[in-house]
Motif scaffolding. Sequence first.
Motif, PDB file in Angstrom:
ATOM      1  N   VAL A  11     -27.350  26.305 -21.305  1.00 31.63           N
ATOM      2  CA  VAL A  11     -28.253  25.172 -20.029  1.00 31.63           C
ATOM      3  C   VAL A  11     -27.243  24.780 -19.249  1.00 31.63           C
ATOM      4  O   VAL A  11     -27.645  25.878 -18.007  1.00 31.63           O
ATOM      5  CB  VAL A  11     -29.008  24.827 -20.748  1.00 31.63           C
ATOM      6  N   VAL A  12     -26.473  24.876 -19.095  1.00 35.96           N
ATOM      7  CA  VAL A  12     -24.960  24.459 -18.378  1.00 35.96           C
ATOM      8  C   VAL A  12     -24.310  25.596 -17.623  1.00 35.96           C
ATOM      9  O   VAL A  12     -24.548  25.725 -16.876  1.00 35.96           O
ATOM     10  CB  VAL A  12     -23.780  23.565 -19.013  1.00 35.96           C
ATOM     11  N   TRP A  13     -24.546  26.865 -18.805  1.00 36.46           N
ATOM     12  CA  TRP A  13     -23.977  28.201 -18.313  1.00 36.46           C
ATOM     13  C   TRP A  13     -25.636  28.913 -17.261  1.00 36.46           C
ATOM     14  O   TRP A  13     -24.314  29.389 -16.171  1.00 36.46           O
ATOM     15  CB  TRP A  13     -23.492  28.784 -19.776  1.00 36.46           C
ATOM     16  N   THR A  14     -26.460  28.268 -17.427  1.00 33.24           N
ATOM     17  CA  THR A  14     -27.038  28.967 -16.867  1.00 33.24           C
ATOM     18  C   THR A  14     -27.098  28.827 -15.034  1.00 33.24           C
ATOM     19  O   THR A  14     -27.192  29.330 -13.851  1.00 33.24           O
ATOM     20  CB  THR A  14     -28.891  29.312 -17.060  1.00 33.24           C
ATOM     21  N   ARG A  15     -27.404  27.460 -15.184  1.00 38.64           N
ATOM     22  CA  ARG A  15     -26.777  26.530 -14.048  1.00 38.64           C
ATOM     23  C   ARG A  15     -25.499  27.160 -13.227  1.00 38.64           C
ATOM     24  O   ARG A  15     -25.764  27.065 -12.079  1.00 38.64           O
ATOM     25  CB  ARG A  15     -26.442  25.116 -14.780  1.00 38.64           C
ATOM     26  N   LEU A 105     -28.771  35.682 -10.126  1.00 41.14           N
ATOM     27  CA  LEU A 105     -29.748  34.648  -9.666  1.00 41.14           C
ATOM     28  C   LEU A 105     -30.754  34.248 -10.219  1.00 41.14           C
ATOM     29  O   LEU A 105     -31.413  33.574 -10.818  1.00 41.14           O
ATOM     30  CB  LEU A 105     -30.114  35.052  -8.058  1.00 41.14           C
ATOM     31  N   PHE A 106     -31.936  35.627 -10.146  1.00 40.69           N
ATOM     32  CA  PHE A 106     -33.084  35.323 -10.668  1.00 40.69           C
ATOM     33  C   PHE A 106     -33.459  34.985 -11.883  1.00 40.69           C
ATOM     34  O   PHE A 106     -33.822  33.892 -12.586  1.00 40.69           O
ATOM     35  CB  PHE A 106     -33.989  36.350 -10.199  1.00 40.69           C
ATOM     36  N   ALA A 107     -32.459  35.503 -13.047  1.00 40.46           N
ATOM     37  CA  ALA A 107     -32.251  35.442 -14.769  1.00 40.46           C
ATOM     38  C   ALA A 107     -31.378  34.311 -15.613  1.00 40.46           C
ATOM     39  O   ALA A 107     -32.075  33.722 -15.569  1.00 40.46           O
ATOM     40  CB  ALA A 107     -31.320  36.615 -14.924  1.00 40.46           C
ATOM     41  N   ALA A 108     -30.763  33.910 -13.831  1.00 36.75           N
ATOM     42  CA  ALA A 108     -30.198  32.610 -14.034  1.00 36.75           C
ATOM     43  C   ALA A 108     -31.443  31.528 -13.957  1.00 36.75           C
ATOM     44  O   ALA A 108     -31.422  30.193 -14.863  1.00 36.75           O
ATOM     45  CB  ALA A 108     -28.832  31.912 -13.623  1.00 36.75           C
ATOM     46  N   CYS A 109     -32.138  31.630 -12.927  1.00 36.56           N
ATOM     47  CA  CYS A 109     -33.037  30.125 -13.013  1.00 36.56           C
ATOM     48  C   CYS A 109     -34.190  30.693 -14.003  1.00 36.56           C
ATOM     49  O   CYS A 109     -34.867  29.046 -14.445  1.00 36.56           O
ATOM     50  CB  CYS A 109     -33.536  30.373 -11.503  1.00 36.56           C
ATOM     51  N   ALA A 110     -34.411  31.393 -14.140  1.00 38.84           N
ATOM     52  CA  ALA A 110     -35.527  31.452 -15.529  1.00 38.84           C
ATOM     53  C   ALA A 110     -34.706  31.463 -16.659  1.00 38.84           C
ATOM     54  O   ALA A 110     -35.959  30.290 -16.736  1.00 38.84           O
ATOM     55  CB  ALA A 110     -36.398  33.101 -15.079  1.00 38.84           C
ATOM     56  N   THR A 111     -34.341  31.830 -16.998  1.00 36.69           N
ATOM     57  CA  THR A 111     -33.670  31.563 -18.012  1.00 36.69           C
ATOM     58  C   THR A 111     -33.205  30.033 -18.338  1.00 36.69           C
ATOM     59  O   THR A 111     -33.452  28.872 -18.782  1.00 36.69           O
ATOM     60  CB  THR A 111     -32.221  31.972 -18.009  1.00 36.69           C
ATOM     61  N   HIS A 112     -33.029  29.403 -17.325  1.00 33.53           N
ATOM     62  CA  HIS A 112     -32.264  27.704 -17.275  1.00 33.53           C
ATOM     63  C   HIS A 112     -33.410  26.817 -16.971  1.00 33.53           C
ATOM     64  O   HIS A 112     -33.366  25.976 -17.826  1.00 33.53           O
ATOM     65  CB  HIS A 112     -31.583  27.407 -15.612  1.00 33.53           C
ATOM     66  N   TRP A 115     -34.859  27.309 -20.806  1.00 34.18           N
ATOM     67  CA  TRP A 115     -34.149  26.772 -22.495  1.00 34.18           C
ATOM     68  C   TRP A 115     -34.249  25.284 -22.076  1.00 34.18           C
ATOM     69  O   TRP A 115     -34.105  24.657 -22.842  1.00 34.18           O
ATOM     70  CB  TRP A 115     -32.705  27.479 -21.987  1.00 34.18           C
ATOM     71  N   ARG A 116     -34.157  24.790 -19.821  1.00 36.45           N
ATOM     72  CA  ARG A 116     -34.129  22.778 -20.305  1.00 36.45           C
ATOM     73  C   ARG A 116     -35.355  22.791 -20.546  1.00 36.45           C
ATOM     74  O   ARG A 116     -35.676  21.754 -21.049  1.00 36.45           O
ATOM     75  CB  ARG A 116     -34.182  23.148 -18.826  1.00 36.45           C
ATOM     76  N   LEU A 117     -36.534  23.561 -20.595  1.00 33.75           N
ATOM     77  CA  LEU A 117     -38.088  23.210 -21.198  1.00 33.75           C
ATOM     78  C   LEU A 117     -38.439  22.659 -22.839  1.00 33.75           C
ATOM     79  O   LEU A 117     -37.953  21.768 -23.346  1.00 33.75           O
ATOM     80  CB  LEU A 117     -39.553  23.294 -20.401  1.00 33.75           C
ATOM     81  N   ARG A 118     -37.405  23.814 -22.613  1.00 33.17           N
ATOM     82  CA  ARG A 118     -37.256  23.960 -24.289  1.00 33.17           C
ATOM     83  C   ARG A 118     -36.819  22.734 -25.247  1.00 33.17           C
ATOM     84  O   ARG A 118     -36.833  21.993 -26.199  1.00 33.17           O
ATOM     85  CB  ARG A 118     -36.530  25.085 -25.311  1.00 33.17           C
ATOM     86  N   SER A 119     -35.303  22.330 -24.820  1.00 34.42           N
ATOM     87  CA  SER A 119     -34.284  21.487 -24.882  1.00 34.42           C
ATOM     88  C   SER A 119     -34.761  20.333 -24.788  1.00 34.42           C
ATOM     89  O   SER A 119     -35.020  19.134 -25.386  1.00 34.42           O
ATOM     90  CB  SER A 119     -32.779  21.118 -23.998  1.00 34.42           C
ATOM     91  N   ALA A 120     -35.631  20.256 -23.813  1.00 33.43           N
ATOM     92  CA  ALA A 120     -36.305  18.635 -23.173  1.00 33.43           C
ATOM     93  C   ALA A 120     -37.887  18.416 -24.460  1.00 33.43           C
ATOM     94  O   ALA A 120     -37.697  17.115 -24.763  1.00 33.43           O
ATOM     95  CB  ALA A 120     -37.589  18.840 -21.723  1.00 33.43           C
TER      96      ALA A 120
END
Length: 125
Positions: A11-15, A105-112, A115-120
Amino acid sequence: MNDAPALPAAVVWTRAIAVASLLALIVLGMMWELWLAPTGNRTLVLKVLPLAVPLAGLLKNRMYTYRWVSLLVWVYFTEGVVRATSDSGSSAVLASIEVVLCVALFAACATHVRWRLRSAKEAAQ
């Protein structure tokens, strides 16, 4: 104290990729319209202003910003595709770079967001 759980490395990398590609789009747009392949109308540099708005939200890691940036970026993607296919010379190359940065940018935002929702969700269980 901050009780928020640490984000996974992915998640940090996608950010980081999202912020870097957004900054690169801003710099590319400014340099393109001012120095690299100016169209004669330097006011076109104003097209990068909407890209500066979400920068603070991405740096503050606001989920909502990642969501709407993934929609905003398609305007710049469309401009890049049109100019890559209709312009020639350095302008076409710059437009192709813009397209690549928009996809990143799109791929990073969508993946972020995903993955962040999954992590939460995993942290809540």
